[in-house]
Design an enzyme around this catalytic site. Structure first.
Site, PDB file in Angstrom:
ATOM      1  N   CYS A   1       0.824  -1.211   0.000  1.00  0.00           N
ATOM      2  CA  CYS A   1       0.000   0.000   0.000  1.00  0.00           C
ATOM      3  C   CYS A   1       0.862   1.267   0.000  1.00  0.00           C
ATOM      4  O   CYS A   1       0.670   2.162  -0.832  1.00  0.00           O
ATOM      5  CB  CYS A   1      -0.962  -0.028   1.183  1.00  0.00           C
ATOM      6  SG  CYS A   1      -0.216  -0.508   2.752  1.00  0.00           S
TER       7      CYS A   1
HETATM    8  N1  LIG Z   1      -4.315  -3.934   5.086  1.00  0.00           N
HETATM    9  C1  LIG Z   1      -3.799  -3.296   4.028  1.00  0.00           C
HETATM   10  O1  LIG Z   1      -3.966  -2.082   3.859  1.00  0.00           O
HETATM   11  C2  LIG Z   1      -2.992  -4.073   3.020  1.00  0.00           C
HETATM   12  C3  LIG Z   1      -2.582  -3.418   1.867  1.00  0.00           C
HETATM   13  C4  LIG Z   1      -1.809  -4.109   0.918  1.00  0.00           C
HETATM   14  C5  LIG Z   1      -1.455  -5.415   1.166  1.00  0.00           C
HETATM   15  N2  LIG Z   1      -1.834  -6.028   2.311  1.00  0.00           N
HETATM   16  C6  LIG Z   1      -1.408  -7.401   2.519  1.00  0.00           C
HETATM   17  O2  LIG Z   1      -2.537  -8.240   2.332  1.00  0.00           O
HETATM   18  C7  LIG Z   1      -2.441  -9.368   3.229  1.00  0.00           C
HETATM   19  C8  LIG Z   1      -3.692  -9.366   4.107  1.00  0.00           C
HETATM   20  O3  LIG Z   1      -3.708  -8.155   4.830  1.00  0.00           O
HETATM   21  P1  LIG Z   1      -4.931  -7.734   5.755  1.00  0.00           P
HETATM   22  O4  LIG Z   1      -4.641  -6.377   6.217  1.00  0.00           O
HETATM   23  O5  LIG Z   1      -6.217  -8.032   5.091  1.00  0.00           O
HETATM   24  O6  LIG Z   1      -4.740  -8.757   6.987  1.00  0.00           O
HETATM   25  P2  LIG Z   1      -5.803  -9.288   8.038  1.00  0.00           P
HETATM   26  O7  LIG Z   1      -6.922  -8.327   8.160  1.00  0.00           O
HETATM   27  O8  LIG Z   1      -5.015  -9.637   9.261  1.00  0.00           O
HETATM   28  O9  LIG Z   1      -6.353 -10.618   7.369  1.00  0.00           O
HETATM   29  C9  LIG Z   1      -5.525 -11.747   7.188  1.00  0.00           C
HETATM   30  C10 LIG Z   1      -6.334 -12.841   6.545  1.00  0.00           C
HETATM   31  O10 LIG Z   1      -5.489 -13.996   6.373  1.00  0.00           O
HETATM   32  C11 LIG Z   1      -6.141 -15.120   6.998  1.00  0.00           C
HETATM   33  N3  LIG Z   1      -5.149 -16.079   7.480  1.00  0.00           N
HETATM   34  C12 LIG Z   1      -4.355 -15.983   8.585  1.00  0.00           C
HETATM   35  N4  LIG Z   1      -3.600 -17.103   8.712  1.00  0.00           N
HETATM   36  C13 LIG Z   1      -3.950 -17.917   7.671  1.00  0.00           C
HETATM   37  C14 LIG Z   1      -3.565 -19.217   7.275  1.00  0.00           C
HETATM   38  N5  LIG Z   1      -2.644 -19.915   7.966  1.00  0.00           N
HETATM   39  N6  LIG Z   1      -4.129 -19.763   6.169  1.00  0.00           N
HETATM   40  C15 LIG Z   1      -5.071 -19.089   5.461  1.00  0.00           C
HETATM   41  N7  LIG Z   1      -5.481 -17.843   5.802  1.00  0.00           N
HETATM   42  C16 LIG Z   1      -4.929 -17.270   6.883  1.00  0.00           C
HETATM   43  C17 LIG Z   1      -6.965 -14.499   8.133  1.00  0.00           C
HETATM   44  O11 LIG Z   1      -7.952 -15.417   8.550  1.00  0.00           O
HETATM   45  P3  LIG Z   1      -8.686 -15.238   9.974  1.00  0.00           P
HETATM   46  O12 LIG Z   1      -9.683 -14.123   9.806  1.00  0.00           O
HETATM   47  O13 LIG Z   1      -9.344 -16.569  10.183  1.00  0.00           O
HETATM   48  O14 LIG Z   1      -7.630 -14.917  10.976  1.00  0.00           O
HETATM   49  C18 LIG Z   1      -7.529 -13.293   7.407  1.00  0.00           C
HETATM   50  O15 LIG Z   1      -8.592 -13.675   6.555  1.00  0.00           O
HETATM   51  C19 LIG Z   1      -1.157  -9.177   4.047  1.00  0.00           C
HETATM   52  O16 LIG Z   1      -0.114  -9.903   3.461  1.00  0.00           O
HETATM   53  C20 LIG Z   1      -0.892  -7.686   3.917  1.00  0.00           C
HETATM   54  O17 LIG Z   1       0.476  -7.369   4.042  1.00  0.00           O
HETATM   55  C21 LIG Z   1      -2.619  -5.399   3.250  1.00  0.00           C
END
Ligand SMILES: NC(=O)c1ccc[n+]([C@@H]2O[C@H](COP(=O)([O-])OP(=O)(O)OC[C@H]3O[C@@H](n4cnc5c(N)ncnc54)[C@H](OP(=O)(O)O)[C@@H]3O)[C@@H](O)[C@H]2O)c1
Length: 346
Positions: free
Chosen positions: A159
């Site tokens: 991001c």
């Molecule tokens: N947030 C942002 O602004 C943003 C921007 C760009 C990129 N990203 C990237 O996108 C990814 C997700 O970010 P996020 O902010 O959405 O994170 P998040 O809100 O913490 O969500 C993480 C997701 O991954 C799932 N998960 C965790 N452990 C897992 C496993 N062992 N197997 C399968 N699924 C699993 C979680 O499931 P549960 O709900 O069951 O825990 C949840 O659905 C990260 O790599 C992050 O760096 C995020």
């Protein structure tokens, strides 16, 4: 033969119960050329109803999120899998999908850096499949030129890097690399995902504002790589935590090798974004605000020249969960299948 306008790709989302994955589920469920075949959580057991994945899905129907299982995912026969999971999970799962002929758009950082040696330093793990780092297409969509059409693996940009690279890339050839490039980037708290740590709690964030991760944030090597800065040029990247839920504003300080006019800068931006419906460049001196882009898939960029055009301040705004994650991933999906960038995003 299927007409492109009628074609529908089968897609799945892993991490659909997270912030970025929930946005993906919402966009893909409305996309005219995607059939959301399966969605997964990281839970050990239990299901999450489809309508709970995102507020806009409260009356929608779709697959409930179930605990991630590779066999279940493959049984859904997806053409493309979107991964919105922690980095380590993506590093492990992506190769397994590619080995079975499934295309992947990975929203994590597991395949963004070209050098495997960077992973222990910036991500804390040895990369399990270094050769895929060379193959992955870095999906800063506006700067991709056809390579997404055949990509097996798209590394969706981070991001903060999206906000910085969109503002700086069009001017990169004219930047004085002997002077520091300074990026002060501010993100809403959803940028950290669904964390339950004290630092991200309401009482710590509300009414507060702070810098963090100076010289240690993993988006720094990604920005350096995206601008081809090499090891010599000084990049100072200072992330900040805003007391708001979503949005990133980056204020970037650059010096040029030759003084530039506002017309020249605008011409460079126009050349880069003339074909883009999702990146808007404002007239000289007009600076964008978060409220202009939050909850949209768009980016806005503004600039102010200083010292007779020898320097400039660039300001770039995006929604971290959309242009910084889910909507950019869907832009990349659109390019993979030959649809306009905006398909499913308007
Ligand atoms: N947030 C942002 O602004 C943003 C921007 C760009 C990129 N990203 C990237 O996108 C990814 C997700 O970010 P996020 O902010 O959405 O994170 P998040 O809100 O913490 O969500 C993480 C997701 O991954 C799932 N998960 C965790 N452990 C897992 C496993 N062992 N197997 C399968 N699924 C699993 C979680 O499931 P549960 O709900 O069951 O825990 C949840 O659905 C990260 O790599 C992050 O760096 C995020």
């Amino acid at each position: 033969m299927t007409n492109l306008s009628d074609a529908v790709a089968s897609v799945a989302v892993v991490g659909a119960t997270g912030y970025a994955g929930g946005e993906l589920a919402a966009i893909l469920s409305r996309h005219p050329h995607a059939n959301l075949a399966a969605v997964f959580s990281g839970a050990k057991s239990g299901t999450t109803p489809f309508r709970s994945l995102h507020p806009s899905l409260s009356r929608a129907t779709g697959p409930d999120a179930v605990p991630f299982d590779l066999d279940l995912l493959l049984a859904a026969k997806p053409d493309v899998v979107f991964l919105a999971t922690p980095n380590e999970i993506a590093a492990e799962v992506v190769p397994q999908l590619l080995d079975r002929g499934v295309r992947v758009i990975d929203l994590s950082g597991a395949f963004r850096l070209r050098e495997s040696a960077s992973y222990p330093t910036w991500y804390g793990f040895e990369h399990p499949r270094a050769e895929l780092l060379r193959e992955a297409v870095y999906g800063l969509t506006e700067f991709c030129n056809g390579e997404l059409t055949t990509a097996r693996l798209v590394a969706n940009p981070g991001c903060y890097p999206t906000s910085v690279l969109l503002a700086v890339r069009p001017l990169a050839a004219l930047i004085d690399r002997d002077q520091p490039l300074i990026c002060d980037s501010m993100s809403g708290i959803s940028g950290a995902g669904k964390k339950s740590e004290l630092a991200y709690s309401f009482a710590e964030v509300f009414g507060n504002f702070k810098a963090y991760g100076v010289a240690g944030h993993r988006h720094e090597p990604e920005i350096r790589q995206g601008l081809k800065l090499g090891d010599r040029a000084t990049l100072i990247f200072v992330p900040h935590l805003l007391p708001t839920v979503r949005g990133i504003l980056s204020t970037i300080h650059v010096a040029f090798t030759e003084p530039l006019t506002a017309e020249h800068v605008l011409a460079l931006y126009t050349k880069a974004y003339a074909a883009s419906h999702l990146v808007t460049v404002l007239p000289h001196g007009q600076l964008p605000e978060l409220k202009d882009v939050v909850n949209t898939p768009r980016a806005e960029i503004g600039f102010q020249l200083l010292q007779g055009g020898k320097r400039a301040v660039l300001v770039s705004v995006i929604d971290n969960l959309l242009k910084g994650a889910a909507s950019q991933a869907v832009q990349n999906f659109n390019r993979m299948f030959g649809y306009p960038d905006t398909e499913g995003l308007s």
